[in-house]
Design a protein around this motif. Structure first.
Motif, PDB file in Angstrom:
ATOM      1  N   VAL A 107      36.530 -21.720   9.918  1.00 18.18           N
ATOM      2  CA  VAL A 107      36.379 -21.997   8.481  1.00 18.18           C
ATOM      3  C   VAL A 107      36.490 -23.483   8.122  1.00 18.18           C
ATOM      4  O   VAL A 107      36.307 -23.847   6.959  1.00 18.18           O
ATOM      5  CB  VAL A 107      37.412 -21.202   7.630  1.00 18.18           C
ATOM      6  N   ARG A 376      28.250  -7.997  16.265  1.00 14.37           N
ATOM      7  CA  ARG A 376      27.685  -6.754  15.754  1.00 14.37           C
ATOM      8  C   ARG A 376      28.738  -5.775  15.231  1.00 14.37           C
ATOM      9  O   ARG A 376      28.396  -4.726  14.704  1.00 14.37           O
ATOM     10  CB  ARG A 376      26.824  -6.109  16.843  1.00 14.37           C
ATOM     11  N   THR A 377      30.003  -6.126  15.402  1.00 10.85           N
ATOM     12  CA  THR A 377      31.061  -5.297  14.823  1.00 10.85           C
ATOM     13  C   THR A 377      31.813  -6.061  13.729  1.00 10.85           C
ATOM     14  O   THR A 377      31.995  -5.544  12.637  1.00 10.85           O
ATOM     15  CB  THR A 377      32.066  -4.838  15.902  1.00 10.85           C
ATOM     16  N   GLU A 378      32.189  -7.295  14.007  1.00 13.59           N
ATOM     17  CA  GLU A 378      33.003  -8.068  13.067  1.00 13.59           C
ATOM     18  C   GLU A 378      32.180  -8.975  12.156  1.00 13.59           C
ATOM     19  O   GLU A 378      32.699  -9.562  11.215  1.00 13.59           O
ATOM     20  CB  GLU A 378      34.022  -8.917  13.829  1.00 13.59           C
ATOM     21  N   GLY A 379      30.887  -9.116  12.451  1.00 13.46           N
ATOM     22  CA  GLY A 379      30.019  -9.905  11.581  1.00 13.46           C
ATOM     23  C   GLY A 379      29.898 -11.362  11.989  1.00 13.46           C
ATOM     24  O   GLY A 379      28.804 -11.848  12.213  1.00 13.46           O
ATOM     25  N   TYR A 380      31.011 -12.064  12.072  1.00 16.29           N
ATOM     26  CA  TYR A 380      30.956 -13.490  12.380  1.00 16.29           C
ATOM     27  C   TYR A 380      30.409 -13.732  13.792  1.00 16.29           C
ATOM     28  O   TYR A 380      30.830 -13.060  14.743  1.00 16.29           O
ATOM     29  CB  TYR A 380      32.344 -14.115  12.278  1.00 16.29           C
ATOM     30  N   ILE A 381      29.523 -14.699  13.918  1.00 14.23           N
ATOM     31  CA  ILE A 381      28.951 -15.051  15.219  1.00 14.23           C
ATOM     32  C   ILE A 381      29.827 -16.141  15.837  1.00 14.23           C
ATOM     33  O   ILE A 381      29.973 -17.220  15.274  1.00 14.23           O
ATOM     34  CB  ILE A 381      27.500 -15.540  15.061  1.00 14.23           C
ATOM     35  N   LEU A 418      27.113 -20.787  14.670  1.00 11.37           N
ATOM     36  CA  LEU A 418      25.880 -20.900  13.878  1.00 11.37           C
ATOM     37  C   LEU A 418      24.966 -22.023  14.359  1.00 11.37           C
ATOM     38  O   LEU A 418      23.758 -21.966  14.164  1.00 11.37           O
ATOM     39  CB  LEU A 418      26.209 -21.096  12.397  1.00 11.37           C
ATOM     40  N   LEU A 419      25.561 -23.046  14.996  1.00 15.46           N
ATOM     41  CA  LEU A 419      24.711 -24.122  15.511  1.00 15.46           C
ATOM     42  C   LEU A 419      24.435 -23.936  17.006  1.00 15.46           C
ATOM     43  O   LEU A 419      23.911 -24.831  17.664  1.00 15.46           O
ATOM     44  CB  LEU A 419      25.356 -25.481  15.221  1.00 15.46           C
ATOM     45  N   LEU A 421      22.976 -20.928  18.183  1.00 14.26           N
ATOM     46  CA  LEU A 421      22.231 -19.674  18.255  1.00 14.26           C
ATOM     47  C   LEU A 421      21.191 -19.618  19.382  1.00 14.26           C
ATOM     48  O   LEU A 421      20.930 -18.526  19.902  1.00 14.26           O
ATOM     49  CB  LEU A 421      21.597 -19.368  16.900  1.00 14.26           C
ATOM     50  N   PRO A 422      20.597 -20.746  19.781  1.00 12.31           N
ATOM     51  CA  PRO A 422      19.632 -20.640  20.882  1.00 12.31           C
ATOM     52  C   PRO A 422      20.231 -20.014  22.159  1.00 12.31           C
ATOM     53  O   PRO A 422      19.524 -19.340  22.899  1.00 12.31           O
ATOM     54  CB  PRO A 422      19.196 -22.095  21.113  1.00 12.31           C
ATOM     55  N   TYR A 424      22.444 -17.573  22.230  1.00 11.60           N
ATOM     56  CA  TYR A 424      22.389 -16.119  22.017  1.00 11.60           C
ATOM     57  C   TYR A 424      20.976 -15.598  22.248  1.00 11.60           C
ATOM     58  O   TYR A 424      20.765 -14.535  22.832  1.00 11.60           O
ATOM     59  CB  TYR A 424      22.842 -15.774  20.591  1.00 11.60           C
ATOM     60  N   ASP A 425      19.996 -16.358  21.771  1.00  7.62           N
ATOM     61  CA  ASP A 425      18.601 -15.976  21.946  1.00  7.62           C
ATOM     62  C   ASP A 425      18.282 -15.854  23.435  1.00  7.62           C
ATOM     63  O   ASP A 425      17.712 -14.847  23.879  1.00  7.62           O
ATOM     64  CB  ASP A 425      17.718 -17.039  21.283  1.00  7.62           C
ATOM     65  N   LEU A 428      19.966 -12.749  24.862  1.00  8.30           N
ATOM     66  CA  LEU A 428      19.334 -11.485  24.460  1.00  8.30           C
ATOM     67  C   LEU A 428      17.969 -11.308  25.122  1.00  8.30           C
ATOM     68  O   LEU A 428      17.513 -10.184  25.327  1.00  8.30           O
ATOM     69  CB  LEU A 428      19.201 -11.426  22.933  1.00  8.30           C
TER      70      LEU A 428
ATOM     71  N   LEU B  78      35.740  -7.897   5.270  1.00 13.57           N
ATOM     72  CA  LEU B  78      35.544  -8.749   6.446  1.00 13.57           C
ATOM     73  C   LEU B  78      35.630 -10.231   6.067  1.00 13.57           C
ATOM     74  O   LEU B  78      36.044 -11.057   6.868  1.00 13.57           O
ATOM     75  CB  LEU B  78      34.192  -8.463   7.113  1.00 13.57           C
ATOM     76  N   PRO B 109      29.920 -14.043   6.833  1.00 16.34           N
ATOM     77  CA  PRO B 109      29.339 -14.229   8.171  1.00 16.34           C
ATOM     78  C   PRO B 109      27.937 -14.832   8.130  1.00 16.34           C
ATOM     79  O   PRO B 109      27.538 -15.540   9.040  1.00 16.34           O
ATOM     80  CB  PRO B 109      29.299 -12.810   8.744  1.00 16.34           C
ATOM     81  N   LEU B 148      22.656  -8.305   9.097  1.00 14.52           N
ATOM     82  CA  LEU B 148      24.081  -8.073   9.331  1.00 14.52           C
ATOM     83  C   LEU B 148      24.526  -6.730   8.763  1.00 14.52           C
ATOM     84  O   LEU B 148      25.194  -5.930   9.430  1.00 14.52           O
ATOM     85  CB  LEU B 148      24.886  -9.201   8.670  1.00 14.52           C
ATOM     86  N   ARG B 151      23.364  -3.588  10.503  1.00 17.74           N
ATOM     87  CA  ARG B 151      24.121  -3.382  11.741  1.00 17.74           C
ATOM     88  C   ARG B 151      25.493  -2.773  11.442  1.00 17.74           C
ATOM     89  O   ARG B 151      25.945  -1.858  12.122  1.00 17.74           O
ATOM     90  CB  ARG B 151      24.257  -4.724  12.465  1.00 17.74           C
ATOM     91  N   TYR B 171      16.814 -20.933  13.195  1.00 14.32           N
ATOM     92  CA  TYR B 171      18.214 -20.519  13.317  1.00 14.32           C
ATOM     93  C   TYR B 171      18.528 -19.220  12.575  1.00 14.32           C
ATOM     94  O   TYR B 171      19.253 -18.377  13.076  1.00 14.32           O
ATOM     95  CB  TYR B 171      19.145 -21.657  12.876  1.00 14.32           C
ATOM     96  N   LEU B 174      17.299 -16.371  14.465  1.00 13.38           N
ATOM     97  CA  LEU B 174      18.161 -16.089  15.611  1.00 13.38           C
ATOM     98  C   LEU B 174      19.420 -15.344  15.180  1.00 13.38           C
ATOM     99  O   LEU B 174      19.948 -14.510  15.917  1.00 13.38           O
ATOM    100  CB  LEU B 174      18.519 -17.390  16.341  1.00 13.38           C
ATOM    101  N   TRP B 179      22.319 -10.133  15.401  1.00 10.42           N
ATOM    102  CA  TRP B 179      22.873  -8.916  14.798  1.00 10.42           C
ATOM    103  C   TRP B 179      22.031  -7.672  15.109  1.00 10.42           C
ATOM    104  O   TRP B 179      22.342  -6.574  14.629  1.00 10.42           O
ATOM    105  CB  TRP B 179      23.007  -9.101  13.280  1.00 10.42           C
TER     106      TRP B 179
END
Lengths: 455, 455
Positions: A107, A376-381, A418-419, A421-422, A424-425, A428, B78, B109, B148, B151, B171, B174, B179
């Motif tokens: 935060v 996918r459960t808690e929302g925050y990446i 959030l910065l 994300l590539p 994660y891409d 996946l 959340l 999120p 989000l 999901r 971004y 992504l 999600w």
């Protein structure tokens, strides 16, 4: 809603007023850093041209509690106290009786724990009459934190950013610029060392070692400039202890205490920030399992020796007593850039030596799998670094399910992704590799420290 | 530290349990939407193939308070209640006697206020037996929020993202994929309309109008699929009122009340979310100035007429009673993509008609200047949309300084700008233009609604 306590806040008035210095509670004094040329313990004056003397004194202090200056508290209050969340949806997904708590350092304005020490360092530099700070940054987490903090205290800031990151990861550079910091790709034409490197390798992508050398050279060229470091050193870890001190109050406010604590480790600062106040409890008799979690691509604590080694790749810093894979070690290009460090904070190394903390490791694929489950459960990446702590939390929660035990697991959620994300891409799409190190690779890397003094 | 109240939190137990429906307090019933073919008021059944009936009923409800379902509350927790901050460093920078408060919706999120309605919509669709949601997105704020939320409730989600944003702003795409949402560039080969567009313009960059048409066509092709919209409609604005209801409690907890309230407006949902509960107070006699802030590049409220117009560019939706620049209007490519909408939520339009809210506008350069000032004093980097509300707060705070008045200014800080940093870069490099519209441009745009029914 009836469940309550998904997010445990802490009032501003309950914000910790002192940092906790674990040096006061170690069984023996920390081994001193050694001068890189003489091999003798470093004296405060040796560091005076690099760091302001008030921070050098803090680095060496063994006082247990150190007052947080009012001006630093005021700045920390921009985002602190940070919330402690309970990850109920992850628990449900795992069908575990364990409770999973996370301290959300994402935060902060820069999105990670780094500003906790950056604002303190900017303050002490300003107090000492310094006008300008130089530093280096890899992916940019540290550079953005110090850029923000210099702006808040009216200091100039110059960040030497490793060129490959400068080109490939523009967002954190843009953050620094939004805050008014100067950010240049390293090697740069702005220093002798940078020019030399550019001449030798015109298309070089740079390295953290080169960037450190440039930032230090720049710092030494002016009386009113000092250098700033975002992890490893004692005072950096000290500033991060607000994380654990807040978490202690937050857990107490709901009548809970952690059985297991974990944080990811690169240089060690976010892990230390959460765990050190709890390690004090452990020294005083509390039964807690505490884990420092690292990537198998850079297994400093799990597979490296405890040695004296340089803090930087270019062999210019004092020798530090720490676990290390050798200062020549170049970790595989995992996305968790903040964990790609050959060494480990001396204080974190010491609590591992003392048996207070156990190291664990996960590979990149395990870490990302945990991160995706989390998102996918808690929302925050989560940040790719943070995913390592999450992987441990998930493994321990599954173990608790198998054993039918109600355990409280607390992790440091060191930053958002959030910065990032590539990465994660790529995960996946099945394009990532695990990068676990072989024995041969480690043996080869350790050759760089064969001839250094032993602790 | 002694100052206190930089960040005013709200305990979970004080989270609002009901949404506030301003339709109960309007001086006259809202004009009905009209069927695009018959020109008659739309009946619930006309919407049943697009939206689940429980949301259609909510859209038309005039009950003042509507219970927030427990499952929605649980998901909102959340990240909610969100903090209300006081912008002390901005105040100090402006040397103003005004107090500037901001409600930080950037902590969700997805980084904006959008998930407030996305989780509610996903819940109601699930309750109605729907398995899959389709939607469109421009820059991706809405697409990521609904991705989000789907999901979290176990729904499938397909987002048609305007191709130019899909390619240039990866971004948020992504995020959706992290999600587990499916995100395709529009025009896509997945729908008849998309194929037709691709055939006609193989290199077309797409538009929101095309993406809406694709999402609606997809939705109509399956009994178990419905369509979801992120702003404009009554139920969307209703779901956002948690923002203002929380802010009322937070202001009350420190014994304060706002003199001035502002939020940026595109479709109108974040502005409505903060302001509607306060507008209720205003209707009941409170003296508050309330401003809806828009870009001069898309001056719907400040320069458009109040008319019946289509909600979409392709002229397929019901006709809505609202301020509009004409459904054929294509706003200049300002970075505040969320404010590039030709119309305005009927409820926001109505409170402007009723004189309860005044519109104001700033150009892109003014907005970014305000955003940079904010980032360099308060730390957090605001979304380009949010900068418009900040520009107003700064102007009012400066006015308060000149008049020597202590005013409380409260703004909706609708989201962070971490994924919008290239816009800041362009601004700092002097590459942005202001894009204020000329009278001729507006007159030309309004021709597209000449022949539509009048309210």
């Amino acid at each position: 809603m009836s469940k309550g306590n998904t997010k445990i806040t802490l009032a501003e008035k309950d914000m910790p007023r002192q940092w906790y210095n674990i040096q006061a509670d170690l069984s023996a004094p920390l081994r001193p850093p050694l001068h890189p040329v003489t091999g003798q313990p470093v004296k405060p004056d040796d560091l005076a041209s690099i760091f302001p003397m008030n921070l050098v004194e803090q680095e060496m202090s063994t006082e247990r509690w150190i007052d947080i200056p009012e001006e630093v508290l005021d700045k920390l209050l921009l985002w602190r106290p940070t919330p402690l969340h309970r990850a109920r949806y992850l628990e449900k997904h795992l069908q575990t009786p364990a409770k999973i708590y996370y301290k959300n350092e994402g935060v902060s304005p820069a999105g990670s724990h780094k500003p906790n020490t950056a604002v303190a360092q900017a303050y002490y530099n300003k107090e000492f009459g310094i006008k300008r700070i130089t530093t280096e940054t890899g992916a940019g987490q540290w550079g953005s934190a110090i850029g923000l903090s210099c702006r808040l205290f009216g200091l100039e800031c110059k960040v030497y950013m490793v060129r490959v990151s400068y080109d490939q990861k523009p967002y954190r550079r843009l953050m620094m610029q939004a805050w008014g910091a100067q950010c240049v790709p390293s090697p740069s034409p702005d220093t002798n060392f940078g020019r030399k490197m550019l001449e030798k390798y015109p298309d070089g992508s740079g390295s953290l070692g080169i960037a450190i050398s440039e930032a230090v050279e720049d710092c030494l060229s002016s009386e009113e400039t000092r250098y700033s470091l975002g992890s490893v050193l004692n005072h950096v870890l000290l500033h991060q202890t607000v994380i654990g001190l807040e978490a202690q109050k937050q857990m107490a406010s709901i009548g809970e205490y952690p059985d297991i604590i974990a944080g990811c480790v690169g240089g060690g600062s976010n892990f230390a920030g959460l765990s050190f106040p709890f390690i004090r409890d452990k020294i005083n008799g509390r039964d807690i399992e505490i884990y420092a979690v690292e990537p198998t691509a850079c297994p400093t604590l799990t597979r490296g020796p405890y040695v004296y080694d340089f803090g930087d790749t270019a062999s210019t810093t004092p020798l530090l007593p720490m676990f290390s894979l050798g200062h020549g070690f170049i970790p595989a290009p995992i996305h968790a850039g903040g964990l790609r460090y050959h060494g480990m904070a001396p204080l974190v190394s010491q609590v591992v030596i003392d048996g207070l903390v156990k190291p664990r490791s996960y590979n990149q694929l395990q870490a990302y799998e945990a991160g995706v489950t989390w998102a996918r459960t808690e929302g925050y990446i989560p940040a790719p670094e943070t995913n390592h702590a999450i992987a441990l939390a998930i493994e321990e929660a599954e173990k608790a399910r198998e054993e039918g035990k109600e355990k409280n697991i607390l992790i440091s959620w060191s930053g958002h992704g959030l910065l990032d994300l590539p990465g994660y891409d790529a995960f996946l799409q099945g394009k990532l590799t695990d990068y676990a190190m072989s024995d041969e690779e480690i043996a080869l890397s350790l050759k760089s420290i064969e001839d250094l003094p032993k602790p």
